[in-house]
Design a protein around this motif. Structure first.
Motif, mmCIF file in Angstrom:
data_model
loop_
_atom_site.group_PDB
_atom_site.id
_atom_site.type_symbol
_atom_site.label_atom_id
_atom_site.label_comp_id
_atom_site.label_asym_id
_atom_site.label_seq_id
_atom_site.Cartn_x
_atom_site.Cartn_y
_atom_site.Cartn_z
ATOM 1 N N VAL A 100 0.855 -1.174 0.000
ATOM 2 C CA VAL A 100 0.000 0.000 0.000
ATOM 3 C C VAL A 100 0.894 1.227 0.000
ATOM 4 O O VAL A 100 1.847 1.310 0.767
ATOM 5 C CB VAL A 100 -0.914 0.012 1.247
ATOM 6 C CG1 VAL A 100 -1.765 1.263 1.289
ATOM 7 C CG2 VAL A 100 -1.774 -1.231 1.274
ATOM 8 N N GLN A 101 0.585 2.169 -0.866
ATOM 9 C CA GLN A 101 1.345 3.406 -0.924
ATOM 10 C C GLN A 101 0.400 4.566 -0.657
ATOM 11 O O GLN A 101 -0.708 4.613 -1.192
ATOM 12 C CB GLN A 101 1.998 3.573 -2.295
ATOM 13 C CG GLN A 101 3.053 2.527 -2.573
ATOM 14 C CD GLN A 101 3.681 2.727 -3.935
ATOM 15 O OE1 GLN A 101 3.187 3.477 -4.753
ATOM 16 N NE2 GLN A 101 4.778 2.044 -4.162
ATOM 17 N N ALA A 102 0.887 5.484 0.175
ATOM 18 C CA ALA A 102 0.093 6.668 0.469
ATOM 19 C C ALA A 102 0.206 7.651 -0.685
ATOM 20 O O ALA A 102 1.191 7.645 -1.430
ATOM 21 C CB ALA A 102 0.583 7.303 1.758
ATOM 22 N N ASP A 103 -0.786 8.500 -0.819
ATOM 23 C CA ASP A 103 -0.766 9.478 -1.897
ATOM 24 C C ASP A 103 0.077 10.708 -1.555
ATOM 25 O O ASP A 103 0.146 11.640 -2.326
ATOM 26 C CB ASP A 103 -2.182 9.888 -2.274
ATOM 27 C CG ASP A 103 -2.909 10.572 -1.128
ATOM 28 O OD1 ASP A 103 -2.317 10.776 -0.054
ATOM 29 O OD2 ASP A 103 -4.093 10.908 -1.317
ATOM 30 N N GLY A 104 0.693 10.733 -0.409
ATOM 31 C CA GLY A 104 1.571 11.830 -0.034
ATOM 32 C C GLY A 104 0.930 12.826 0.908
ATOM 33 O O GLY A 104 1.621 13.626 1.529
ATOM 34 N N SER A 105 -0.388 12.811 1.043
ATOM 35 C CA SER A 105 -1.016 13.757 1.959
ATOM 36 C C SER A 105 -0.831 13.259 3.396
ATOM 37 O O SER A 105 -0.890 12.066 3.667
ATOM 38 C CB SER A 105 -2.493 13.925 1.626
ATOM 39 O OG SER A 105 -3.156 12.689 1.741
ATOM 40 N N PRO A 106 -0.586 14.181 4.337
ATOM 41 C CA PRO A 106 -0.359 13.760 5.720
ATOM 42 C C PRO A 106 -1.626 13.158 6.334
ATOM 43 O O PRO A 106 -2.721 13.641 6.087
ATOM 44 C CB PRO A 106 0.055 15.042 6.432
ATOM 45 C CG PRO A 106 -0.450 16.150 5.574
ATOM 46 C CD PRO A 106 -0.517 15.617 4.177
ATOM 47 N N GLN A 107 -1.442 12.105 7.091
ATOM 48 C CA GLN A 107 -2.540 11.435 7.763
ATOM 49 C C GLN A 107 -2.512 11.813 9.240
ATOM 50 O O GLN A 107 -1.445 12.027 9.811
ATOM 51 C CB GLN A 107 -2.392 9.915 7.615
ATOM 52 C CG GLN A 107 -2.424 9.432 6.182
ATOM 53 C CD GLN A 107 -3.762 9.667 5.537
ATOM 54 O OE1 GLN A 107 -4.794 9.490 6.160
ATOM 55 N NE2 GLN A 107 -3.756 10.098 4.279
ATOM 56 N N PRO A 108 -3.676 11.886 9.870
ATOM 57 C CA PRO A 108 -3.686 12.196 11.297
ATOM 58 C C PRO A 108 -2.965 11.092 12.081
ATOM 59 O O PRO A 108 -3.068 9.914 11.746
ATOM 60 C CB PRO A 108 -5.163 12.254 11.665
ATOM 61 C CG PRO A 108 -5.891 11.652 10.519
ATOM 62 C CD PRO A 108 -4.991 11.689 9.331
ATOM 63 N N VAL A 109 -2.220 11.502 13.073
ATOM 64 C CA VAL A 109 -1.445 10.564 13.880
ATOM 65 C C VAL A 109 -2.134 10.407 15.225
ATOM 66 O O VAL A 109 -2.519 11.390 15.856
ATOM 67 C CB VAL A 109 -0.003 11.073 14.074
ATOM 68 C CG1 VAL A 109 0.765 10.137 14.962
ATOM 69 C CG2 VAL A 109 0.673 11.238 12.728
ATOM 70 N N SER A 110 -2.280 9.180 15.657
ATOM 71 C CA SER A 110 -2.875 8.900 16.950
ATOM 72 C C SER A 110 -1.764 8.773 17.983
ATOM 73 O O SER A 110 -0.805 8.030 17.791
ATOM 74 C CB SER A 110 -3.675 7.597 16.880
ATOM 75 O OG SER A 110 -4.179 7.284 18.138
#
Length: 168
Positions: A33-43
């Motif tokens: 799985v590759q992220a699209d580059g946008s930051p994801q919220p961190v828990s």
């Protein structure tokens, strides 16, 4: 019987499904799985006490002004050891002679499924209960002598097997 003149072999389908499931468990499928580059919220989780992973029984940890002794308890699978042992005995001691072939096959299927569920670290209580109930439904007419084709030895074994199962 379906109109096409054939009978669906449900037991064969169940057996094949279990075999496929075992193969997938041995060789899990991984998908990159590759992220699209946008930051994801961190828990973020803040623990305000020691967090220990793994076996800790009999260990001690110094925390604050004193010492705390750690004892490990596990509720996953608790009480299942006795059931797993009883199911293993039933399957190992099942008489090959004097027991109708269909009943022997059904017992092996139900017992194997219940044993697998009881031994699993993430056992499904419902699956365990369904398997044990199926075993009892198969054994009861044999134990009472109401099952055609069952010998007296199989009747005695069925009574002992039913009594060896712990209550659910």
């Amino acid at each position: 019987m379906p109109s096409g003149g054939f009978k669906i072999n449900r037991r064969g389908i169940q057996k094949m499904s279990r075999e496929i499931e075992k193969e997938f468990a041995k060789n899990p499928i991984t998908i990159p799985v590759q992220a699209d580059g946008s930051p994801q919220p961190v828990s973020v989780v803040n623990h305000h006490a020691p967090v220990v992973y793994g076996g800790v029984s009999g260990s001690s940890v110094v925390w604050g002004d004193g010492q705390a002794n750690l004892n490990q308890t596990s509720h996953a699978g608790s009480g299942q050891e006795e059931l797993a042992a009883a199911l293993t005995r039933i399957l190992e001691q099942m008489p090959r002679d004097g027991l109708p072939a269909e009943d022997a096959e059904d017992l092996e299927d139900a017992g194997g499924q219940a044993l697998e569920a009881a031994r699993s670290p993430h056992h499904d209580e419902g699956r365990v209960k369904r398997g044990v109930r199926a075993i009892l439904r198969i054994l009861e007419p044999i134990a009472q002598g109401a099952r055609a084709g069952a010998s007296e030895g199989a009747q005695g074994w069925a009574r002992e097997a039913m009594q060896s199962l712990p209550p659910l």
